[in-house]
Write an enzyme that holds these catalytic residues in place. Structure first.
Site, PDB file in Angstrom:
ATOM      1  N   GLU A 164       0.823  -1.224   0.000  1.00  0.00           N
ATOM      2  CA  GLU A 164       0.000   0.000   0.000  1.00  0.00           C
ATOM      3  C   GLU A 164       0.858   1.276   0.000  1.00  0.00           C
ATOM      4  O   GLU A 164       0.650   2.175   0.815  1.00  0.00           O
ATOM      5  CB  GLU A 164      -0.950  -0.021   1.209  1.00  0.00           C
ATOM      6  CG  GLU A 164      -1.836  -1.257   1.222  1.00  0.00           C
ATOM      7  CD  GLU A 164      -2.640  -1.440   2.513  1.00  0.00           C
ATOM      8  OE1 GLU A 164      -2.589  -0.549   3.377  1.00  0.00           O
ATOM      9  OE2 GLU A 164      -3.312  -2.473   2.642  1.00  0.00           O
ATOM     10  N   ASN A 206       2.157  -4.933  -3.371  1.00  0.00           N
ATOM     11  CA  ASN A 206       0.818  -5.407  -3.003  1.00  0.00           C
ATOM     12  C   ASN A 206      -0.046  -4.206  -2.618  1.00  0.00           C
ATOM     13  O   ASN A 206       0.400  -3.327  -1.886  1.00  0.00           O
ATOM     14  CB  ASN A 206       0.979  -6.340  -1.786  1.00  0.00           C
ATOM     15  CG  ASN A 206      -0.288  -7.045  -1.368  1.00  0.00           C
ATOM     16  OD1 ASN A 206      -0.977  -7.624  -2.203  1.00  0.00           O
ATOM     17  ND2 ASN A 206      -0.606  -7.010  -0.072  1.00  0.00           N
ATOM     18  N   HIS A 242      -9.973  -6.524  -1.785  1.00  0.00           N
ATOM     19  CA  HIS A 242     -11.010  -6.393  -0.757  1.00  0.00           C
ATOM     20  C   HIS A 242     -12.206  -5.733  -1.437  1.00  0.00           C
ATOM     21  O   HIS A 242     -12.176  -4.537  -1.740  1.00  0.00           O
ATOM     22  CB  HIS A 242     -10.515  -5.531   0.408  1.00  0.00           C
ATOM     23  CG  HIS A 242      -9.458  -6.202   1.212  1.00  0.00           C
ATOM     24  ND1 HIS A 242      -9.711  -7.311   1.987  1.00  0.00           N
ATOM     25  CD2 HIS A 242      -8.139  -5.942   1.357  1.00  0.00           C
ATOM     26  CE1 HIS A 242      -8.595  -7.689   2.582  1.00  0.00           C
ATOM     27  NE2 HIS A 242      -7.625  -6.889   2.205  1.00  0.00           N
ATOM     28  N   GLU A 271      -5.650 -11.057  -0.930  1.00  0.00           N
ATOM     29  CA  GLU A 271      -6.469 -10.835   0.279  1.00  0.00           C
ATOM     30  C   GLU A 271      -7.961 -10.795  -0.055  1.00  0.00           C
ATOM     31  O   GLU A 271      -8.717  -9.997   0.514  1.00  0.00           O
ATOM     32  CB  GLU A 271      -6.065  -9.517   0.968  1.00  0.00           C
ATOM     33  CG  GLU A 271      -4.596  -9.438   1.323  1.00  0.00           C
ATOM     34  CD  GLU A 271      -4.199  -8.155   2.050  1.00  0.00           C
ATOM     35  OE1 GLU A 271      -5.082  -7.433   2.555  1.00  0.00           O
ATOM     36  OE2 GLU A 271      -2.988  -7.873   2.113  1.00  0.00           O
ATOM     37  N   ASP A 273     -11.765 -10.813  -0.287  1.00  0.00           N
ATOM     38  CA  ASP A 273     -13.037 -11.039   0.397  1.00  0.00           C
ATOM     39  C   ASP A 273     -14.080 -10.129  -0.244  1.00  0.00           C
ATOM     40  O   ASP A 273     -13.741  -9.166  -0.943  1.00  0.00           O
ATOM     41  CB  ASP A 273     -12.961 -10.867   1.928  1.00  0.00           C
ATOM     42  CG  ASP A 273     -12.294  -9.593   2.406  1.00  0.00           C
ATOM     43  OD1 ASP A 273     -12.264  -8.604   1.647  1.00  0.00           O
ATOM     44  OD2 ASP A 273     -11.815  -9.583   3.556  1.00  0.00           O
TER      45      ASP A 273
HETATM   46  O1  G3I Z   1      -3.200  -0.253  17.294  1.00  0.00           O
HETATM   47  C1  G3I Z   1      -4.446  -0.235  17.992  1.00  0.00           C
HETATM   48  C2  G3I Z   1      -4.202  -0.182  19.478  1.00  0.00           C
HETATM   49  O2  G3I Z   1      -3.538   1.017  19.797  1.00  0.00           O
HETATM   50  C3  G3I Z   1      -5.539  -0.280  20.192  1.00  0.00           C
HETATM   51  O3  G3I Z   1      -5.324  -0.371  21.578  1.00  0.00           O
HETATM   52  C4  G3I Z   1      -6.307  -1.494  19.755  1.00  0.00           C
HETATM   53  C5  G3I Z   1      -7.682  -1.530  20.399  1.00  0.00           C
HETATM   54  O4  G3I Z   1      -8.678  -1.906  19.527  1.00  0.00           O
HETATM   55  O5  G3I Z   1      -6.446  -1.482  18.333  1.00  0.00           O
HETATM   56  C6  G3I Z   1      -5.210  -1.489  17.652  1.00  0.00           C
HETATM   57  O6  G3I Z   1      -5.422  -1.516  16.263  1.00  0.00           O
HETATM   58  C7  G3I Z   1      -5.788  -2.752  15.669  1.00  0.00           C
HETATM   59  C8  G3I Z   1      -4.784  -3.101  14.588  1.00  0.00           C
HETATM   60  O7  G3I Z   1      -5.175  -4.252  13.899  1.00  0.00           O
HETATM   61  C9  G3I Z   1      -3.374  -3.268  15.110  1.00  0.00           C
HETATM   62  O8  G3I Z   1      -3.228  -4.458  15.821  1.00  0.00           O
HETATM   63  C10 G3I Z   1      -7.153  -2.623  15.071  1.00  0.00           C
HETATM   64  O9  G3I Z   1      -8.113  -2.413  16.101  1.00  0.00           O
HETATM   65  C11 G3I Z   1      -7.501  -3.863  14.279  1.00  0.00           C
HETATM   66  O10 G3I Z   1      -8.741  -3.710  13.701  1.00  0.00           O
HETATM   67  C12 G3I Z   1      -6.410  -4.122  13.239  1.00  0.00           C
HETATM   68  O11 G3I Z   1      -6.744  -5.226  12.444  1.00  0.00           O
HETATM   69  C13 G3I Z   1      -5.919  -5.681  11.327  1.00  0.00           C
HETATM   70  C14 G3I Z   1      -5.766  -4.665  10.178  1.00  0.00           C
HETATM   71  O12 G3I Z   1      -5.114  -5.292   9.083  1.00  0.00           O
HETATM   72  C15 G3I Z   1      -4.954  -3.441  10.521  1.00  0.00           C
HETATM   73  O13 G3I Z   1      -4.843  -2.636   9.363  1.00  0.00           O
HETATM   74  C16 G3I Z   1      -6.671  -6.901  10.818  1.00  0.00           C
HETATM   75  O14 G3I Z   1      -6.631  -7.930  11.804  1.00  0.00           O
HETATM   76  C17 G3I Z   1      -6.075  -7.445   9.518  1.00  0.00           C
HETATM   77  O15 G3I Z   1      -6.956  -8.385   8.958  1.00  0.00           O
HETATM   78  C18 G3I Z   1      -5.904  -6.308   8.504  1.00  0.00           C
HETATM   79  O16 G3I Z   1      -5.292  -6.819   7.342  1.00  0.00           O
HETATM   80  C19 G3I Z   1      -5.024  -5.857   6.291  1.00  0.00           C
HETATM   81  C20 G3I Z   1      -3.775  -6.324   5.542  1.00  0.00           C
HETATM   82  O17 G3I Z   1      -2.718  -6.528   6.426  1.00  0.00           O
HETATM   83  C21 G3I Z   1      -3.393  -5.314   4.459  1.00  0.00           C
HETATM   84  N1  G3I Z   1      -4.506  -5.059   3.579  1.00  0.00           N
HETATM   85  C22 G3I Z   1      -5.767  -4.686   4.207  1.00  0.00           C
HETATM   86  C23 G3I Z   1      -6.159  -5.729   5.254  1.00  0.00           C
HETATM   87  C24 G3I Z   1      -7.503  -5.425   5.866  1.00  0.00           C
HETATM   88  O18 G3I Z   1      -7.475  -4.219   6.586  1.00  0.00           O
END
Ligand code: G3I
Length: 357
Positions: A164, A206, A242, A271, A273
């Site tokens: 990205e 990607n 996505h 990825e 969905d």
């Molecule tokens: O960083 C915050 C943290 O400070 C906070 O305390 C916590 C409380 O909810 O949230 C944390 O952020 C989370 C983040 O992952 C970091 O761990 C988000 O809530 C959470 O929703 C997030 O999810 C992941 C996301 O990437 C982050 O961008 C998903 O599990 C994962 O499936 C998703 O995957 C991405 C690919 O890597 C790249 N392409 C898009 C795809 C979907 O977003």
């Protein structure tokens, strides 16, 4: 728009069996696929899962692991190889969860897609909030790539090296700390370092939002040409895919992938969905599921139509662990299986399409 939807539904009526096709038998997606094409899934863990009312999916859900092993020939750690997860302190690495996925893959005859090395998101606070000189930042990225890619040397089929890196206008994302501080030339360095650390891994660009022709795709195409001309070890371009049924099915995706294939690159879907607006009941209608199946098939057909498209990965296979409802309130049902791993029409459509390929 309405015309397009009617066309989709008409196609769906022909293509989507209401029940499992008799000829499907006991075959899985990986069994049905042509030999050259890896069928993958993200491996649930980290990220949004941490806040959900269930234990860490991959280590704790045996039924989940069984389906993952049976259906897929490629796995992608969903969060477990991202910086914040694998590199939590400047001199601290946390390999355990990703090691477990790589070991699982080896045991089950699967390849691994490494995700990801240079991204604007999910970076640890020590990196984003630290104060570093340009030289230090460059060394930090270099060390990270040599350490992580080196740790998995010979065991990763494809790495999403740069994830990205362009915004919707085709400009470099300034949220990416390395690009902002060191300039876009750092992208080429990341590829060079990853190649030195694991010469056999295929190295990818990607992104999402590259399923249709447009400025973002043009930016990647120009970058790919530039990197190849400079003999940078770039091996592939991937669309995350996505998708949402709010927008049209990506019926020009094959053409997009073909532009990169024409440069001599591999291509991949990394990825996939397909989310939808859920009715008040929370349960998608038969029509919605049929439409979703057409979207999945459109993306698979695009990959099958392009010679060098060698990897087709779903961002999770069960709604139970999907990131979609966490990010998009009132949307969901984006994967090919229900919470209990029951198969949706989209699953059977993929199976049938693979079997015919
Ligand atoms: O960083 C915050 C943290 O400070 C906070 O305390 C916590 C409380 O909810 O949230 C944390 O952020 C989370 C983040 O992952 C970091 O761990 C988000 O809530 C959470 O929703 C997030 O999810 C992941 C996301 O990437 C982050 O961008 C998903 O599990 C994962 O499936 C998703 O995957 C991405 C690919 O890597 C790249 N392409 C898009 C795809 C979907 O977003």
């Amino acid at each position: 728009m309405r015309k397009a939807l009617l066309a989709v539904l008409a196609t769906a009526a022909v293509l989507i069996p209401a029940t499992p096709p008799a000829q499907a038998g006991d075959r899985s997606l990986r069994d049905a696929a042509p030999r050259y094409l890896r069928i993958g899934s993200a491996v649930a863990g980290g990220g949004h899962h941490v806040d959900q009312p269930y234990p860490d999916p991959f280590p704790n859900d045996r039924a989940y692991r069984k389906v993952l092993a049976r259906e897929f020939s490629s796995v992608s750690p969903e969060n477990q190889m991202k910086w914040e997860f694998i590199h939590p302190g400047r001199y601290e690495y946390h390999f355990g969860p990703a090691d477990a996925i790589v070991a699982f893959a080896r045991k089950n005859g699967q390849v691994v897609r490494g995700h990801t090395l240079l991204w604007h998101s999910q970076n640890p606070d020590w990196l984003t909030e630290g104060t570093f000189t340009k030289a230090e930042l460059r060394t930090i990225l270099r060390d990270h790539i040599f350490t992580v890619v080196g740790h998995y040397r010979g065991r990763i089929q494809q790495w999403d090296v740069a994830n990205e890196i362009f915004n919707e206008n085709g400009e470099y994302r300034q949220e990416n700390i390395f690009i902002r501080e060191l300039g876009p030339g750092i992208v080429a360095d990341a590829f060079r370092w990853a190649h030195q650390a694991d010469p056999r891994a295929q190295l990818f660009l990607n992104d999402y939002g590259v399923d249709w022709p447009g400025v973002k795709v043009d930016a990647y195409h120009a970058l790919a040409q530039q990197l190849l001309a400079a003999r940078v070890p770039l091996h592939g371009f991937a669309s995350q895919a996505h998708l949402s049924t709010r927008y049209g099915a990506p019926d020009q995706l094959a053409g997009v992938l073909q532009r990169f294939d024409d440069l001599g690159l591999h291509t991949a879907i990394t990825e996939l969905d397909v989310r939808m607006d859920l009715p008040a009941t929370g349960v998608p209608t038969a029509e919605q599921l049929a439409t979703q199946a057409v979207y999945y098939k459109t993306v698979l057909d695009a990959c099958l139509a392009v010679d060098g498209c060698n990897s087709f990965t779903l961002w999770g296979f069960t709604d139970k662990y999907s990131w979609v409802p966490v990010f998009f309130p009132a949307e969901g049902a984006a994967t090919v299986m229900w919470d209990d791993f029951g198969k949706k029409p989209a699953y059977y459509t993929l199976l049938r399409t693979l079997a015919r390929a």
